[in-house]
Design a protein around this motif. Structure first.
Motif, PDB file in Angstrom:
ATOM      1  N   TYR A  35       0.860  -1.282  -0.067  1.00 37.73           N
ATOM      2  CA  TYR A  35      -0.047  -0.131   0.048  1.00 37.73           C
ATOM      3  C   TYR A  35       0.857   1.358  -0.049  1.00 37.73           C
ATOM      4  CZ  TYR A  35      -3.652  -3.266   0.729  1.00 37.73           C
ATOM      5  OH  TYR A  35      -4.597  -4.271   0.526  1.00 37.73           O
ATOM      6  N   ASN A  63      -3.705   6.056  -1.247  1.00 32.92           N
ATOM      7  CA  ASN A  63      -2.836   7.038  -0.621  1.00 32.92           C
ATOM      8  C   ASN A  63      -1.433   6.621   0.135  1.00 32.92           C
ATOM      9  OD1 ASN A  63      -4.370   9.121  -2.011  1.00 32.92           O
ATOM     10  ND2 ASN A  63      -5.613   9.324  -0.381  1.00 32.92           N
ATOM     11  N   ILE A  97      -3.065   1.691   8.943  1.00 34.14           N
ATOM     12  CA  ILE A  97      -4.346   2.226   8.266  1.00 34.14           C
ATOM     13  C   ILE A  97      -3.897   2.891   6.987  1.00 34.14           C
ATOM     14  CG2 ILE A  97      -5.851   4.046   8.422  1.00 34.14           C
ATOM     15  CD1 ILE A  97      -6.040   2.343  10.905  1.00 34.14           C
ATOM     16  N   THR A 157      -4.839   4.556   3.646  1.00 33.47           N
ATOM     17  CA  THR A 157      -5.753   5.612   3.244  1.00 33.47           C
ATOM     18  C   THR A 157      -5.822   5.794   1.837  1.00 33.47           C
ATOM     19  OG1 THR A 157      -3.832   6.997   3.254  1.00 33.47           O
ATOM     20  CG2 THR A 157      -4.881   7.020   5.180  1.00 33.47           C
ATOM     21  N   TYR A 177      -8.626   7.341  -1.658  1.00 35.18           N
ATOM     22  CA  TYR A 177      -9.401   8.428  -2.055  1.00 35.18           C
ATOM     23  C   TYR A 177     -10.298   7.729  -3.046  1.00 35.18           C
ATOM     24  CZ  TYR A 177     -11.522  12.524  -3.898  1.00 35.18           C
ATOM     25  OH  TYR A 177     -12.353  13.653  -4.230  1.00 35.18           O
ATOM     26  N   GLU A 199     -11.696  11.043   0.991  1.00 33.42           N
ATOM     27  CA  GLU A 199     -10.752  10.197   1.462  1.00 33.42           C
ATOM     28  C   GLU A 199     -11.358   9.297   2.769  1.00 33.42           C
ATOM     29  OE1 GLU A 199      -6.529  11.612   2.122  1.00 33.42           O
ATOM     30  OE2 GLU A 199      -7.013  11.296   4.192  1.00 33.42           O
ATOM     31  N   ILE A 200     -10.721   7.788   2.546  1.00 35.78           N
ATOM     32  CA  ILE A 200     -11.228   6.956   3.686  1.00 35.78           C
ATOM     33  C   ILE A 200      -9.996   6.356   4.236  1.00 35.78           C
ATOM     34  CG2 ILE A 200     -12.646   4.554   3.827  1.00 35.78           C
ATOM     35  CD1 ILE A 200     -13.739   5.520   0.945  1.00 35.78           C
ATOM     36  N   ALA A 201     -10.306   6.225   5.470  1.00 37.92           N
ATOM     37  CA  ALA A 201      -9.227   5.350   6.262  1.00 37.92           C
ATOM     38  C   ALA A 201      -9.728   3.870   6.370  1.00 37.92           C
ATOM     39  CB  ALA A 201      -8.837   5.922   7.718  1.00 37.92           C
TER      40      ALA A 201
END
Length: 174
Positions: A93, A120, A126, A128, A130, A136-138
């Motif tokens: 990631y 991201n 975590i 992250t 988009y 944006e999401i975690a």
């Protein structure tokens, strides 16, 4: 039931000794035709060529024949992850930040279990991303059931000269 984690622990030192990193170890198919899939890559090129697959397949076959961790007959498939590779390790990631991915979750997050999104990165466990629809999401890494890169022009350009034909593979009966 086959213990995939134990198999991965068994073969990882062999892969490392050959200069490869394991990407994924998985068992597919039913009891009548199971396949043990091993995806690996060279850290410098992020893929394997056919010769690498053959070498790793032979080494892994010897180890699996000796340890015999799988009760039934199976097919062994050793391959490169290809361009639209699975994202299985936390480092993936970070390495593929800026590229598009499809992420499926074990449990819904904000009412959804799947996101087609731009990566991201990852920090403190975590991931992250988009998503065009919600921003944006975690996502906690542990909630990800599966993820893979999506084939886009940007990914093809960034991975050239990697093959866009997908993973080279070698299969044999075990």
């Amino acid at each position: 039931m086959t213990d995939i984690a134990a198999i991965a622990k068994l073969i990882e030192p062999e892969a490392k000794a050959l200069g490869f990193d394991l990407v994924r170890v998985a068992m597919f198919g039913g009891r009548s035709d199971p396949t043990l899939q091993i995806m690996a890559e060279r850290p410098d090129t992020r893929q394997l060529d056919l010769s690498d697959c053959e070498t790793l397949s032979r080494r892994v076959s010897e180890i699996l024949d000796e340890a015999d961790p799988i009760e039934e007959a199976y097919r062994l498939e050793v391959s490169s992850p290809g361009i639209d590779r699975p994202l299985t390790r936390p480092q993936d990631y970070k390495d593929w930040a800026g590229f598009d991915a499809r992420i499926r979750l074990a449990e819904p997050l904000n009412g959804r279990k799947q996101f087609d999104c731009r990566l991201n990165g990852l920090e403190d466990g975590i991931v992250t991303v988009y998503d065009d629809r919600v921003g944006e999401i975690a996502i906690p890494f542990g909630q990800i059931a599966s993820a893979k890169l999506l084939l886009t022009d940007a990914l093809i350009k960034a991975t050239a000269p990697l093959s866009i034909e997908g993973a080279d593979k070698i299969s044999q009966e075990g």
